[in-house]
Design a protein around this motif. Structure first.
Motif, PDB file in Angstrom:
ATOM      1  N   THR A   6      20.867  11.716 -11.414  1.00 34.94           N
ATOM      2  CA  THR A   6      22.168  11.811 -10.752  1.00 34.94           C
ATOM      3  C   THR A   6      22.109  12.642  -9.472  1.00 34.94           C
ATOM      4  N   HIS A   7      23.054  12.312  -8.576  1.00 36.75           N
ATOM      5  CA  HIS A   7      23.276  13.146  -7.395  1.00 36.75           C
ATOM      6  C   HIS A   7      24.490  14.044  -7.648  1.00 36.75           C
ATOM      7  N   ASP A   8      25.209  13.747  -8.764  1.00 40.70           N
ATOM      8  CA  ASP A   8      26.456  14.459  -9.076  1.00 40.70           C
ATOM      9  C   ASP A   8      26.216  15.589 -10.064  1.00 40.70           C
TER      10      ASP A   8
ATOM     11  N   GLY B 178       0.792  -1.232   0.000  1.00 35.10           N
ATOM     12  CA  GLY B 178       0.000   0.000   0.000  1.00 35.10           C
ATOM     13  C   GLY B 178       0.824   1.281   0.000  1.00 35.10           C
ATOM     14  N   THR B 179       2.134   1.183   0.240  1.00 33.43           N
ATOM     15  CA  THR B 179       2.951   2.407   0.193  1.00 33.43           C
ATOM     16  C   THR B 179       3.204   2.789  -1.272  1.00 33.43           C
ATOM     17  N   PHE B 180       3.389   4.084  -1.495  1.00 31.27           N
ATOM     18  CA  PHE B 180       3.581   4.574  -2.852  1.00 31.27           C
ATOM     19  C   PHE B 180       5.062   4.812  -3.158  1.00 31.27           C
TER      20      PHE B 180
ATOM     21  N   GLY C  90      17.123  14.126  -6.541  1.00 29.80           N
ATOM     22  CA  GLY C  90      16.313  13.992  -5.323  1.00 29.80           C
ATOM     23  C   GLY C  90      16.933  12.940  -4.429  1.00 29.80           C
ATOM     24  N   ARG C  91      16.479  12.945  -3.170  1.00 25.91           N
ATOM     25  CA  ARG C  91      17.058  12.025  -2.166  1.00 25.91           C
ATOM     26  C   ARG C  91      16.981  10.557  -2.580  1.00 25.91           C
ATOM     27  N   ASN C  92      17.803   9.742  -1.949  1.00 31.34           N
ATOM     28  CA  ASN C  92      17.678   8.287  -2.095  1.00 31.34           C
ATOM     29  C   ASN C  92      16.257   7.894  -1.700  1.00 31.34           C
ATOM     30  N   GLY C  93      15.670   7.033  -2.492  1.00 27.15           N
ATOM     31  CA  GLY C  93      14.338   6.523  -2.158  1.00 27.15           C
ATOM     32  C   GLY C  93      13.201   7.465  -2.490  1.00 27.15           C
ATOM     33  N   SER C  94      13.477   8.548  -3.225  1.00 28.43           N
ATOM     34  CA  SER C  94      12.395   9.507  -3.510  1.00 28.43           C
ATOM     35  C   SER C  94      11.484   9.045  -4.653  1.00 28.43           C
ATOM     36  N   GLY C  95      11.853   7.962  -5.333  1.00 29.22           N
ATOM     37  CA  GLY C  95      10.973   7.403  -6.363  1.00 29.22           C
ATOM     38  C   GLY C  95      11.455   7.600  -7.794  1.00 29.22           C
ATOM     39  N   LYS C  96      12.668   8.118  -7.970  1.00 31.24           N
ATOM     40  CA  LYS C  96      13.166   8.447  -9.317  1.00 31.24           C
ATOM     41  C   LYS C  96      13.246   7.225 -10.240  1.00 31.24           C
ATOM     42  N   SER C  97      13.915   6.178  -9.765  1.00 28.88           N
ATOM     43  CA  SER C  97      14.124   5.018 -10.646  1.00 28.88           C
ATOM     44  C   SER C  97      12.802   4.347 -10.995  1.00 28.88           C
ATOM     45  N   ILE C  98      11.949   4.178 -10.013  1.00 27.23           N
ATOM     46  CA  ILE C  98      10.678   3.483 -10.294  1.00 27.23           C
ATOM     47  C   ILE C  98       9.804   4.337 -11.208  1.00 27.23           C
ATOM     48  N   PHE C  99       9.777   5.645 -10.988  1.00 23.62           N
ATOM     49  CA  PHE C  99       9.007   6.517 -11.888  1.00 23.62           C
ATOM     50  C   PHE C  99       9.544   6.416 -13.315  1.00 23.62           C
TER      51      PHE C  99
ATOM     52  N   ASP D  81      20.295   6.068 -15.674  1.00 27.60           N
ATOM     53  CA  ASP D  81      20.039   6.070 -14.226  1.00 27.60           C
ATOM     54  C   ASP D  81      21.383   5.952 -13.490  1.00 27.60           C
ATOM     55  N   GLU D  82      21.833   7.040 -12.919  1.00 31.40           N
ATOM     56  CA  GLU D  82      23.128   7.129 -12.210  1.00 31.40           C
ATOM     57  C   GLU D  82      24.305   6.690 -13.091  1.00 31.40           C
ATOM     58  N   PRO D  83      24.481   7.325 -14.249  1.00 31.61           N
ATOM     59  CA  PRO D  83      25.521   6.860 -15.176  1.00 31.61           C
ATOM     60  C   PRO D  83      26.954   7.094 -14.699  1.00 31.61           C
TER      61      PRO D  83
ATOM     62  N   PHE E 186      20.206   0.957 -16.771  1.00 30.07           N
ATOM     63  CA  PHE E 186      19.844   0.662 -15.381  1.00 30.07           C
ATOM     64  C   PHE E 186      20.858   1.171 -14.370  1.00 30.07           C
ATOM     65  N   GLN E 187      20.347   1.518 -13.204  1.00 34.10           N
ATOM     66  CA  GLN E 187      21.209   1.927 -12.098  1.00 34.10           C
ATOM     67  C   GLN E 187      22.132   0.767 -11.708  1.00 34.10           C
ATOM     68  N   ASN E 188      21.589  -0.453 -11.762  1.00 31.84           N
ATOM     69  CA  ASN E 188      22.396  -1.630 -11.474  1.00 31.84           C
ATOM     70  C   ASN E 188      22.822  -2.269 -12.804  1.00 31.84           C
TER      71      ASN E 188
HETATM   72  N1  LIG Z   1       8.593  -3.904  -3.115  1.00 35.56           N
HETATM   73  C1  LIG Z   1       8.686  -2.769  -2.418  1.00 35.56           C
HETATM   74  N2  LIG Z   1       7.862  -2.522  -1.368  1.00 35.56           N
HETATM   75  C2  LIG Z   1       7.925  -1.367  -0.661  1.00 35.56           C
HETATM   76  N3  LIG Z   1       8.787  -0.357  -0.951  1.00 35.56           N
HETATM   77  C3  LIG Z   1       9.628  -0.553  -1.993  1.00 35.56           C
HETATM   78  C4  LIG Z   1       9.626  -1.753  -2.779  1.00 35.56           C
HETATM   79  N4  LIG Z   1      10.558  -1.636  -3.765  1.00 35.56           N
HETATM   80  C5  LIG Z   1      11.113  -0.414  -3.599  1.00 35.56           C
HETATM   81  N5  LIG Z   1      10.575   0.244  -2.547  1.00 35.56           N
HETATM   82  C6  LIG Z   1      10.899   1.608  -2.080  1.00 35.56           C
HETATM   83  O1  LIG Z   1      10.519   2.540  -3.093  1.00 35.56           O
HETATM   84  C7  LIG Z   1      11.242   3.749  -2.894  1.00 35.56           C
HETATM   85  C8  LIG Z   1      11.588   4.385  -4.226  1.00 35.56           C
HETATM   86  O2  LIG Z   1      12.605   3.641  -4.854  1.00 35.56           O
HETATM   87  P1  LIG Z   1      13.461   4.188  -6.098  1.00 35.56           P
HETATM   88  O3  LIG Z   1      14.361   3.072  -6.487  1.00 35.56           O
HETATM   89  O4  LIG Z   1      12.542   4.727  -7.144  1.00 35.56           O
HETATM   90  O5  LIG Z   1      14.272   5.389  -5.423  1.00 35.56           O
HETATM   91  P2  LIG Z   1      15.339   6.399  -6.074  1.00 35.56           P
HETATM   92  O6  LIG Z   1      14.791   7.780  -5.968  1.00 35.56           O
HETATM   93  O7  LIG Z   1      15.715   5.909  -7.418  1.00 35.56           O
HETATM   94  O8  LIG Z   1      16.560   6.281  -5.046  1.00 35.56           O
HETATM   95  P3  LIG Z   1      18.176   6.257  -5.263  1.00 35.56           P
HETATM   96  O9  LIG Z   1      18.620   7.683  -5.357  1.00 35.56           O
HETATM   97  O10 LIG Z   1      18.674   5.609  -4.005  1.00 35.56           O
HETATM   98  O11 LIG Z   1      18.462   5.437  -6.493  1.00 35.56           O
HETATM   99  C9  LIG Z   1      12.415   3.388  -2.004  1.00 35.56           C
HETATM  100  O12 LIG Z   1      12.261   3.984  -0.738  1.00 35.56           O
HETATM  101  C10 LIG Z   1      12.367   1.864  -1.899  1.00 35.56           C
HETATM  102  O13 LIG Z   1      12.818   1.412  -0.655  1.00 35.56           O
END
Ligand SMILES: Nc1ncnc2c1ncn2[C@@H]1O[C@H](COP(=O)(O)OP(=O)(O)OP(=O)(O)O)[C@@H](O)[C@H]1O
Ligand SMILES: [Mg+2]
Length: 250
Positions: free
Chosen positions: A193-195, A17-19, A38-47, A161-163, A83-85
């Motif tokens: 990027t953060h750089d 349920g988290t976004f 944006g910060r780590n975990g702010s949603g960049k890669s998934i968006f 993504d983070e080249p 990909f970032q990875n």
């Molecule tokens: N299956 C999951 N269930 C819950 N949360 C998840 C899941 N997969 C990823 N997340 C969370 O989604 C958030 C967004 O992830 P994302 O990879 O888009 O971040 P980011 O902005 O690219 O960060 P970074 O700068 O570290 O690469 C993160 O906080 C991550 O922990």
């Protein structure tokens, strides 16, 4: 300006349920050089993985190339993603095979695919690894391979993504030059990027994600001074043009 991608109230929720991000409405145009930060975990890669259909939104809409419907193969052929990875995108048994995979998949002849792939590997200082097993490469070498295997595809939009992660000074310069080449060929580039100090001078727009929302979106000189409140090192507008590692090149 031609609109290439439009998202309308796009959201992605995990099973718990988290976004990852919520209600993001955004337009990407041709000939842009966008930095996404944006910060780590702010949603960049998934968006951004929604922008080439690697993810499907849980709500909202996304439109490609001004059309109501687009098939995934068209999206993937026009929008590519580094990909970032870098391990996540290795498919070949050798470095050269890995780079050739995209052009061959797009129906190009073996000889054309080989010429193009060798050229891009040379551009990234990777020629001596052509016959190497990709998983044996170092972190920076894998990053350059990931960049080569994606940029070789000649897509309209390339998302990096983070080249610069793991790259030494020389590698960073090679990747920046490659971005400039794509730019000359009128491709749209999105760099996560953060750089910012390595690349901001070349950007036309900076988008900041914060807690799954677009917190700022505008010209670099408008966005850069206020970056600290989003966990990103701020840049004074007057120093923006120095923010490149291609400082010795025109
Ligand atoms: N299956 C999951 N269930 C819950 N949360 C998840 C899941 N997969 C990823 N997340 C969370 O989604 C958030 C967004 O992830 P994302 O990879 O888009 O971040 P980011 O902005 O690219 O960060 P970074 O700068 O570290 O690469 C993160 O906080 C991550 O922990
Ligand atoms: Mg990320």
């Amino acid at each position: 300006m031609t609109e290439l991608i439009r998202t309308e109230k796009l959201s992605y929720a995990f099973k718990d349920g988290t976004f990852a991000f919520k209600d993001v409405s955004l337009k990407i145009y041709d000939n842009e050089f966008i930095i996404f930060t944006g910060r780590n975990g702010s949603g960049k890669s998934i968006f951004l993985q929604h922008l080439n259909a690697l993810y499907k939104p849980t709500s909202g809409n996304i439109f490609f190339f001004g059309k109501d419907k687009t098939i995934e193969s068209e999206i993937r052929s026009k929008i590519s993603y580094v990909f970032q990875n870098p391990d996540a995108q290795i498919i070949g048994m050798t470095v050269l095979e890995d780079v050739m995979f995209g052009p061959l998949n797009a129906g190009q002849s073996k000889i054309d695919a080989k010429i193009k792939s060798k050229r891009i590997l040379k551009q990234l200082g990777m020629s001596r690894f052509e016959n190497a097993f990709p998983y044996n490469l170092s972190g920076g070498e894998k990053r350059k391979l990931a960049v080569a295997s994606t940029a070789v595809n000649d897509s309209s939009i390339v998302i990096f993504d983070e080249p610069f992660e793991n790259l030494d000074y020389e590698g960073t310069v090679y990747v920046l030059r490659l971005m400039m080449d794509l730019r000359k060929r009128k491709k749209t580039i999105i760099v996560v990027t953060h750089d910012l100090e390595k690349v901001a001078a070349h950007s036309t727009r900076i988008i900041v994600m914060n807690k799954g929302k677009i917190a700022a979106d505008g010209k670099p000189e408008q966005v850069c001074p206020g970056l600290a409140r989003f966990g990103v090192r701020p840049i004074k507008a007057s120093r923006l043009k120095e923010m490149t590692w291609l400082e010795n090149e025109a």
